[in-house]
Design a protein around this motif. Sequence first.
Motif, PDB file in Angstrom:
ATOM      1  N   TRP A 339     -26.702 -11.578  27.800  1.00  0.00           N
ATOM      2  CA  TRP A 339     -25.870 -12.409  26.933  1.00  0.00           C
ATOM      3  C   TRP A 339     -25.666 -13.742  27.616  1.00  0.00           C
ATOM      4  N   ASP A 340     -25.353 -14.764  26.820  1.00  0.00           N
ATOM      5  CA  ASP A 340     -25.093 -16.084  27.407  1.00  0.00           C
ATOM      6  C   ASP A 340     -23.629 -16.479  27.306  1.00  0.00           C
ATOM      7  N   ARG A 341     -22.828 -15.614  26.660  1.00  0.00           N
ATOM      8  CA  ARG A 341     -21.398 -15.897  26.581  1.00  0.00           C
ATOM      9  C   ARG A 341     -20.637 -14.597  26.355  1.00  0.00           C
ATOM     10  N   LEU A 342     -19.511 -14.462  27.054  1.00  0.00           N
ATOM     11  CA  LEU A 342     -18.619 -13.323  26.874  1.00  0.00           C
ATOM     12  C   LEU A 342     -17.226 -13.876  26.646  1.00  0.00           C
ATOM     13  N   VAL A 343     -16.663 -13.582  25.458  1.00  0.00           N
ATOM     14  CA  VAL A 343     -15.334 -14.094  25.126  1.00  0.00           C
ATOM     15  C   VAL A 343     -14.414 -12.912  24.826  1.00  0.00           C
ATOM     16  N   PHE A 344     -13.106 -13.138  25.038  1.00  0.00           N
ATOM     17  CA  PHE A 344     -12.155 -12.036  24.951  1.00  0.00           C
ATOM     18  C   PHE A 344     -11.071 -12.301  23.915  1.00  0.00           C
ATOM     19  N   ARG A 345     -10.786 -11.287  23.153  1.00  0.00           N
ATOM     20  CA  ARG A 345      -9.580 -11.235  22.317  1.00  0.00           C
ATOM     21  C   ARG A 345      -8.586 -10.386  23.095  1.00  0.00           C
ATOM     22  N   GLY A 346      -7.560 -11.026  23.645  1.00  0.00           N
ATOM     23  CA  GLY A 346      -6.697 -10.365  24.605  1.00  0.00           C
ATOM     24  C   GLY A 346      -7.182 -10.687  26.003  1.00  0.00           C
ATOM     25  N   ARG A 347      -6.284 -10.766  26.963  1.00  0.00           N
ATOM     26  CA  ARG A 347      -6.640 -11.143  28.330  1.00  0.00           C
ATOM     27  C   ARG A 347      -7.162  -9.926  29.104  1.00  0.00           C
ATOM     28  N   LYS A 359     -25.205 -13.919  22.221  1.00  0.00           N
ATOM     29  CA  LYS A 359     -26.432 -14.593  22.655  1.00  0.00           C
ATOM     30  C   LYS A 359     -26.905 -15.466  21.517  1.00  0.00           C
ATOM     31  N   ASP A 360     -27.088 -16.747  21.824  1.00  0.00           N
ATOM     32  CA  ASP A 360     -27.462 -17.724  20.794  1.00  0.00           C
ATOM     33  C   ASP A 360     -26.452 -17.725  19.654  1.00  0.00           C
ATOM     34  N   GLY A 361     -25.185 -17.506  19.986  1.00  0.00           N
ATOM     35  CA  GLY A 361     -24.130 -17.557  18.985  1.00  0.00           C
ATOM     36  C   GLY A 361     -23.957 -16.293  18.166  1.00  0.00           C
ATOM     37  N   ILE A 362     -24.795 -15.288  18.400  1.00  0.00           N
ATOM     38  CA  ILE A 362     -24.777 -14.060  17.605  1.00  0.00           C
ATOM     39  C   ILE A 362     -24.110 -12.949  18.400  1.00  0.00           C
ATOM     40  N   VAL A 363     -23.220 -12.199  17.747  1.00  0.00           N
ATOM     41  CA  VAL A 363     -22.568 -11.069  18.398  1.00  0.00           C
ATOM     42  C   VAL A 363     -23.584  -9.947  18.569  1.00  0.00           C
ATOM     43  N   ARG A 364     -23.868  -9.601  19.817  1.00  0.00           N
ATOM     44  CA  ARG A 364     -24.811  -8.526  20.107  1.00  0.00           C
ATOM     45  C   ARG A 364     -24.099  -7.206  20.403  1.00  0.00           C
ATOM     46  N   ALA A 365     -22.866  -7.299  20.935  1.00  0.00           N
ATOM     47  CA  ALA A 365     -22.131  -6.093  21.303  1.00  0.00           C
ATOM     48  C   ALA A 365     -20.683  -6.465  21.559  1.00  0.00           C
ATOM     49  N   ALA A 366     -19.847  -5.452  21.687  1.00  0.00           N
ATOM     50  CA  ALA A 366     -18.449  -5.667  22.056  1.00  0.00           C
ATOM     51  C   ALA A 366     -17.957  -4.463  22.839  1.00  0.00           C
ATOM     52  N   LEU A 390     -20.465  -7.002  12.145  1.00  0.00           N
ATOM     53  CA  LEU A 390     -20.907  -8.281  12.703  1.00  0.00           C
ATOM     54  C   LEU A 390     -22.262  -8.144  13.375  1.00  0.00           C
ATOM     55  N   THR A 391     -22.433  -7.069  14.112  1.00  0.00           N
ATOM     56  CA  THR A 391     -23.701  -6.845  14.817  1.00  0.00           C
ATOM     57  C   THR A 391     -24.833  -6.615  13.833  1.00  0.00           C
ATOM     58  N   ARG A 392     -24.558  -5.806  12.812  1.00  0.00           N
ATOM     59  CA  ARG A 392     -25.609  -5.507  11.839  1.00  0.00           C
ATOM     60  C   ARG A 392     -26.024  -6.747  11.052  1.00  0.00           C
ATOM     61  N   ASN A 393     -25.062  -7.612  10.743  1.00  0.00           N
ATOM     62  CA  ASN A 393     -25.361  -8.791   9.928  1.00  0.00           C
ATOM     63  C   ASN A 393     -26.053  -9.902  10.713  1.00  0.00           C
ATOM     64  N   ILE A 397     -21.337 -16.597  14.759  1.00  0.00           N
ATOM     65  CA  ILE A 397     -19.890 -16.541  14.615  1.00  0.00           C
ATOM     66  C   ILE A 397     -19.265 -17.547  15.571  1.00  0.00           C
ATOM     67  N   ASP A 398     -18.289 -18.293  15.078  1.00  0.00           N
ATOM     68  CA  ASP A 398     -17.555 -19.227  15.910  1.00  0.00           C
ATOM     69  C   ASP A 398     -16.755 -18.424  16.944  1.00  0.00           C
ATOM     70  N   PRO A 399     -17.028 -18.586  18.229  1.00  0.00           N
ATOM     71  CA  PRO A 399     -16.304 -17.812  19.243  1.00  0.00           C
ATOM     72  C   PRO A 399     -14.791 -17.987  19.168  1.00  0.00           C
ATOM     73  N   ALA A 400     -14.334 -19.156  18.725  1.00  0.00           N
ATOM     74  CA  ALA A 400     -12.890 -19.385  18.615  1.00  0.00           C
ATOM     75  C   ALA A 400     -12.259 -18.414  17.632  1.00  0.00           C
ATOM     76  N   LYS A 401     -12.987 -18.038  16.600  1.00  0.00           N
ATOM     77  CA  LYS A 401     -12.456 -17.088  15.626  1.00  0.00           C
ATOM     78  C   LYS A 401     -12.446 -15.662  16.192  1.00  0.00           C
ATOM     79  N   LEU A 402     -13.420 -15.355  17.022  1.00  0.00           N
ATOM     80  CA  LEU A 402     -13.426 -14.038  17.663  1.00  0.00           C
ATOM     81  C   LEU A 402     -12.240 -13.878  18.597  1.00  0.00           C
ATOM     82  N   VAL A 403     -11.868 -14.954  19.265  1.00  0.00           N
ATOM     83  CA  VAL A 403     -10.788 -14.915  20.242  1.00  0.00           C
ATOM     84  C   VAL A 403      -9.418 -14.928  19.576  1.00  0.00           C
ATOM     85  N   ASP A 404      -9.321 -15.565  18.442  1.00  0.00           N
ATOM     86  CA  ASP A 404      -8.038 -15.780  17.772  1.00  0.00           C
ATOM     87  C   ASP A 404      -7.478 -14.473  17.215  1.00  0.00           C
TER      88      ASP A 404
END
Length: 424
Positions: A339-347, A359-366, A390-393, A397-404
Motif C-alpha cells: 500500500w502507499d497510504r495507511l489512514v486511520f479512523r480513530g487514533r 493504493k493509488d487512492g483505492i481501498v484495498r483492505a482495512a 468499498l473494496t469490491r467496488n 475514495i477521498d482519504p479525508a472522508k475515510l478518516v472523518d
Amino acid sequence: MQRPGIVIVGASLAGATVAATLREDGFDGDIRLIGAEPQLPYSRPPLSKAYLRGEEGFEAQLVKPAAYYTEQRIELMLGTRVTALDAKQKIVTLEGREPVAYDRLVVATGGRNRPVSVPGGQLPGIFQLRTVEDCDRIRAVVGRGRRVVVMGFGFIGSEVSASLRQLGVEVTAIEGGRVPLARVVGEEVGQVLASIHREKGVSLIAEDSVAAFEGDRRVERVRTAKGRVVECDLVVAGIGIVPNTELLAAAGAQVDNGVLVDARCLTSLPDVFAAGDVTSHAHPIFGRLRVEHWNNGFQQGRAVARSLLGGEQPYDYVHSFWSDQYEHSIQYVGFAASWDRLVFRGRPESRKFLGFYLKDGIVRAAVGLDRGGDPEDPNADGELKAVVGLTRNRASIDPAKLVDEDVDLRSLVLSSRRTPASGG
C-alpha cells in the motif's frame, strides 16, 4: 473398488464444508470424505485460543456433529492417507485400504508446519501447533510459572503468547521484524499490538532470530542470532505452514505456492477441484493468492460445492479474518500485499480504530482493533462490512472522508458504485 461419486480428500473445515453444502443444495449422489487425521472434521482457530486455554472442549470445535454425517449419507474415511491420484483413471490410492474411484474429486489437504531447521530443533520440548493432537501435547506440559519461548510472532505466535499469558505462563517471544505482523498490518498497527503484549507481560525480543536450541535431554535454553540466551522449559514454534500439494503435483496438476485453481476452483486436472489452504486461486479483485484463514476455508468450500453442482459464479469472496488476543479483537477485510497510504479512523494509540490500506487512492483492505463489527454477519451493519463494499467496488475514495468519524462509510459505498475507478 467402491462405486464412483464425489470424493473429497481432506477432512477438515474446507472439505467438510464442501460435503455439507452439497447436501444442503440438493446433491443426492455418493459423497466420501477422506481424512488423514482420526478425528471428525474440526475448526483450527480455537487451538491457539479457547481450546488451548481449556475453556472449550473438542466437541465445540467440530464442523458438524458425528450424527450429521450419518444422517446426510456422507461416508467418512478417517485416519486414512491418500498416497496417489490417477487423474486419467479417476482413482485415488489409499494407504492400507482398497482404491476409491471418483466422478469428481475435491482436494482440501491444507498444509503442514514448516520444519524447525535450527540446530537442536529435534530436542524434546519443542512444539508446533497445527492439529488438535499438537495442542493436546502443549496443554499437557504447560502450567502456571512455566517458561515458554515462542518462536515467531505472526498470528499463531501472538495468539499462543496471549493464551499462555492468560494461563499464567512466562512467555518470551522472538520476532525477526521490528514489530509483529508488520508485513500484514503495517508498522503503526504492529507497534500497537506489540505494546499490548508487552503490557500483558510478554518479553518480546524484536529484530532477532533463533540460532540454536540447547539442552541435555530436552530443550533448556534458546540462543539467538544476536547472542541472547533465554532459559525455558519448552518452546512453541509458529513459523508458518507449507501447502500439501505433493499429491496433486505428482498427478500433473499445476502448482506454485499451492495448487493453481481457476475462478471456479478447478485445478488443471479434469474434474479435480481444490479448496482451502492448499489452493492458490485466481481472484477477480486481488489477483492470484493463497489464503490460510478460516473464513476462506469455509467460503471456498461452499464455492467449490456450487461449482460441482454446475454453478458458473467465480469465487470472488472479499477475504476477511479475525484474531482474538487477550480482551482485544482484531479484524481484517480485503487483501493488501502493499500500500502507499495507511489512514486511520480513530487514533492508533487509543487501541480502538479502523485503518484503511490504500493504493493509488483505492481501498484495498482495512483492519479494525476493537471496532468495526463482524463483516461476515449478514445482520450486522458495522464499519468493516461497509469496507467489503468499498473494496469490491474498487473506487477512488477521498482519504479525508475515510478518516472523518462523521462520514457514514455506507454512504461512501453507495457513491463508489456510481464512480468506479479505472483499472484494477
